[in-house]
Each structure stands twice: as structure tokens, then as C-alpha cells.
Scaffold this motif. Structure first.
Motif, PDB file in Angstrom:
ATOM      1  N   UNK A 111       1.856  -3.654 -26.409  1.00  0.00           N
ATOM      2  CA  UNK A 111       1.589  -4.801 -25.564  1.00  0.00           C
ATOM      3  C   UNK A 111       2.388  -4.668 -24.265  1.00  0.00           C
ATOM      4  N   UNK A 112       1.796  -5.063 -23.186  1.00  0.00           N
ATOM      5  CA  UNK A 112       2.427  -4.980 -21.877  1.00  0.00           C
ATOM      6  C   UNK A 112       3.336  -6.190 -21.688  1.00  0.00           C
ATOM      7  N   UNK A 113       4.556  -5.951 -21.183  1.00  0.00           N
ATOM      8  CA  UNK A 113       5.499  -7.033 -20.949  1.00  0.00           C
ATOM      9  C   UNK A 113       5.070  -7.896 -19.775  1.00  0.00           C
ATOM     10  N   UNK A 114       5.642  -9.079 -19.693  1.00  0.00           N
ATOM     11  CA  UNK A 114       5.259 -10.013 -18.633  1.00  0.00           C
ATOM     12  C   UNK A 114       5.673  -9.510 -17.252  1.00  0.00           C
ATOM     13  N   UNK A 115       6.805  -8.828 -17.159  1.00  0.00           N
ATOM     14  CA  UNK A 115       7.238  -8.298 -15.863  1.00  0.00           C
ATOM     15  C   UNK A 115       6.313  -7.189 -15.388  1.00  0.00           C
ATOM     16  N   UNK A 116       5.885  -6.334 -16.318  1.00  0.00           N
ATOM     17  CA  UNK A 116       4.970  -5.255 -15.973  1.00  0.00           C
ATOM     18  C   UNK A 116       3.615  -5.821 -15.552  1.00  0.00           C
ATOM     19  N   UNK A 117       3.148  -6.809 -16.290  1.00  0.00           N
ATOM     20  CA  UNK A 117       1.876  -7.439 -15.954  1.00  0.00           C
ATOM     21  C   UNK A 117       1.935  -8.115 -14.585  1.00  0.00           C
ATOM     22  N   UNK A 118       3.041  -8.782 -14.286  1.00  0.00           N
ATOM     23  CA  UNK A 118       3.211  -9.417 -12.980  1.00  0.00           C
ATOM     24  C   UNK A 118       3.222  -8.384 -11.862  1.00  0.00           C
ATOM     25  N   UNK A 119       3.901  -7.270 -12.083  1.00  0.00           N
ATOM     26  CA  UNK A 119       3.933  -6.210 -11.082  1.00  0.00           C
ATOM     27  C   UNK A 119       2.544  -5.618 -10.857  1.00  0.00           C
ATOM     28  N   UNK A 120       1.805  -5.386 -11.942  1.00  0.00           N
ATOM     29  CA  UNK A 120       0.457  -4.842 -11.805  1.00  0.00           C
ATOM     30  C   UNK A 120      -0.475  -5.805 -11.069  1.00  0.00           C
ATOM     31  N   UNK A 121      -0.388  -7.078 -11.391  1.00  0.00           N
ATOM     32  CA  UNK A 121      -1.212  -8.081 -10.703  1.00  0.00           C
ATOM     33  C   UNK A 121      -0.841  -8.132  -9.224  1.00  0.00           C
ATOM     34  N   UNK A 122       0.442  -8.046  -8.903  1.00  0.00           N
ATOM     35  CA  UNK A 122       0.889  -8.054  -7.513  1.00  0.00           C
ATOM     36  C   UNK A 122       0.385  -6.859  -6.738  1.00  0.00           C
ATOM     37  N   UNK A 123       0.430  -5.696  -7.347  1.00  0.00           N
ATOM     38  CA  UNK A 123      -0.037  -4.482  -6.671  1.00  0.00           C
ATOM     39  C   UNK A 123      -1.545  -4.514  -6.484  1.00  0.00           C
ATOM     40  N   UNK A 124      -2.270  -4.910  -7.525  1.00  0.00           N
ATOM     41  CA  UNK A 124      -3.728  -4.987  -7.406  1.00  0.00           C
ATOM     42  C   UNK A 124      -4.122  -6.034  -6.368  1.00  0.00           C
ATOM     43  N   UNK A 125      -3.429  -7.173  -6.370  1.00  0.00           N
ATOM     44  CA  UNK A 125      -3.726  -8.218  -5.386  1.00  0.00           C
ATOM     45  C   UNK A 125      -3.426  -7.772  -3.971  1.00  0.00           C
ATOM     46  N   UNK A 126      -2.318  -7.082  -3.783  1.00  0.00           N
ATOM     47  CA  UNK A 126      -1.985  -6.626  -2.433  1.00  0.00           C
ATOM     48  C   UNK A 126      -2.930  -5.522  -1.962  1.00  0.00           C
ATOM     49  N   UNK A 127      -3.372  -4.662  -2.868  1.00  0.00           N
ATOM     50  CA  UNK A 127      -4.369  -3.653  -2.492  1.00  0.00           C
ATOM     51  C   UNK A 127      -5.699  -4.307  -2.122  1.00  0.00           C
ATOM     52  N   UNK A 128      -6.110  -5.308  -2.894  1.00  0.00           N
ATOM     53  CA  UNK A 128      -7.356  -6.010  -2.589  1.00  0.00           C
ATOM     54  C   UNK A 128      -7.267  -6.707  -1.231  1.00  0.00           C
ATOM     55  N   UNK A 129      -6.137  -7.338  -0.962  1.00  0.00           N
ATOM     56  CA  UNK A 129      -5.950  -7.991   0.330  1.00  0.00           C
ATOM     57  C   UNK A 129      -5.962  -6.968   1.466  1.00  0.00           C
ATOM     58  N   UNK A 130      -5.352  -5.824   1.252  1.00  0.00           N
ATOM     59  CA  UNK A 130      -5.340  -4.777   2.275  1.00  0.00           C
ATOM     60  C   UNK A 130      -6.743  -4.243   2.536  1.00  0.00           C
ATOM     61  N   UNK A 131      -7.531  -4.059   1.488  1.00  0.00           N
ATOM     62  CA  UNK A 131      -8.906  -3.587   1.665  1.00  0.00           C
ATOM     63  C   UNK A 131      -9.721  -4.613   2.448  1.00  0.00           C
ATOM     64  N   UNK A 132      -9.554  -5.889   2.127  1.00  0.00           N
ATOM     65  CA  UNK A 132     -10.271  -6.933   2.860  1.00  0.00           C
ATOM     66  C   UNK A 132      -9.848  -6.963   4.330  1.00  0.00           C
ATOM     67  N   UNK A 133      -8.552  -6.842   4.583  1.00  0.00           N
ATOM     68  CA  UNK A 133      -8.087  -6.829   5.964  1.00  0.00           C
ATOM     69  C   UNK A 133      -8.569  -5.582   6.711  1.00  0.00           C
ATOM     70  N   UNK A 134      -8.646  -4.451   6.026  1.00  0.00           N
ATOM     71  CA  UNK A 134      -9.158  -3.241   6.662  1.00  0.00           C
ATOM     72  C   UNK A 134     -10.643  -3.401   7.010  1.00  0.00           C
ATOM     73  N   UNK A 135     -11.414  -3.985   6.084  1.00  0.00           N
ATOM     74  CA  UNK A 135     -12.835  -4.190   6.349  1.00  0.00           C
ATOM     75  C   UNK A 135     -13.039  -5.153   7.512  1.00  0.00           C
ATOM     76  N   UNK A 136     -12.149  -6.097   7.665  1.00  0.00           N
ATOM     77  CA  UNK A 136     -12.284  -7.086   8.728  1.00  0.00           C
ATOM     78  C   UNK A 136     -11.808  -6.552  10.082  1.00  0.00           C
ATOM     79  N   UNK A 137     -10.714  -5.765  10.095  1.00  0.00           N
ATOM     80  CA  UNK A 137     -10.116  -5.343  11.365  1.00  0.00           C
ATOM     81  C   UNK A 137     -10.288  -3.861  11.677  1.00  0.00           C
ATOM     82  N   UNK A 138     -10.721  -3.038  10.729  1.00  0.00           N
ATOM     83  CA  UNK A 138     -10.840  -1.584  10.886  1.00  0.00           C
ATOM     84  C   UNK A 138      -9.507  -0.938  11.279  1.00  0.00           C
ATOM     85  N   UNK A 139      -8.408  -1.411  10.717  1.00  0.00           N
ATOM     86  CA  UNK A 139      -7.091  -0.853  10.983  1.00  0.00           C
ATOM     87  C   UNK A 139      -6.390  -0.549   9.663  1.00  0.00           C
ATOM     88  N   UNK A 140      -5.778   0.628   9.577  1.00  0.00           N
ATOM     89  CA  UNK A 140      -5.055   1.012   8.359  1.00  0.00           C
ATOM     90  C   UNK A 140      -3.619   0.505   8.348  1.00  0.00           C
TER      91      UNK A 140
END
Length: 86
Positions: free
Chosen positions: A1-30
Motif C-alpha cells: 500500500x502506498x503511504x499518504x506522503x507518497x500519494x500526496x507527492x504523486x498527486x502534486x507532481x501529476x497536478x503540476x505537470x497537468x497545469x504545465x501542459x495546460x499553460x504550454x497549450x495556452x501560451x506556447x512557452x516551455x
């Protein structure tokens, strides 16, 4: 079973990657991909990041420590008390 800290870190990384992809699609900047590692730290509470023991001090000689094994002052043998921030 995955610990709560690991799960929080994974959710944070996935969320930040998703936000970065959305911002890239909107602004065309890396540039937004540079902030991916730092976004999870924005939502972390300070008390979770600093998980240090409280400061204990001697009332006679100004000795202070964070080591929980010390119950008495090594200089004069008096009991150590937790520091109060008044």
C-alpha cells in the motif's frame, strides 16, 4: 500500500505537470515546465516541512538542546524545560 506522503507527492507532481501542459497549450512557452518541481511546496504547510523537536533549555545556565534524550542539564544537573515563546 502506498503511504499518504507518497500519494500526496504523486498527486502534486501529476497536478503540476497537468497545469504545465495546460499553460504550454495556452501560451506556447516551455518556461512553465521549470516550475514543476516547486508547485507541491506551495501547498505544503510549514509545520509539516519542519518536523523538529521542541527546544529544551536550562533555567540556570542558558544551555539549550533539541535532543529529546536530554532530561537534565549536562553542566549543572538541573531539569530542562521546554522553551515557551511569551
Amino acid at each position: 500500500m502506498v503511504g499518504s506522503r507518497t500519494l500526496t507527492a504523486l498527486v502534486g507532481i501529476v497536478g503540476s505537470l497537468a497545469l504545465s501542459v495546460l499553460l504550454y497549450a495556452y501560451t506556447d512557452s516551455l518556461l512553465f515546465f521549470l516550475f514543476v518541481p516547486f508547485i507541491p511546496f506551495l501547498f505544503a504547510r510549514r509545520d509539516e516541512r519542519t518536523n523538529r523537536p521542541s527546544i529544551r533549555e536550562c533555567s540556570r545556565c542558558e544551555f539549550t538542546t533539541r535532543t529529546p534524550e536530554f532530561e537534565y542539564c549536562p553542566r549543572d544537573g538541573s531539569r530542562l524545560y521546554e522553551r515557551t515563546d511569551d
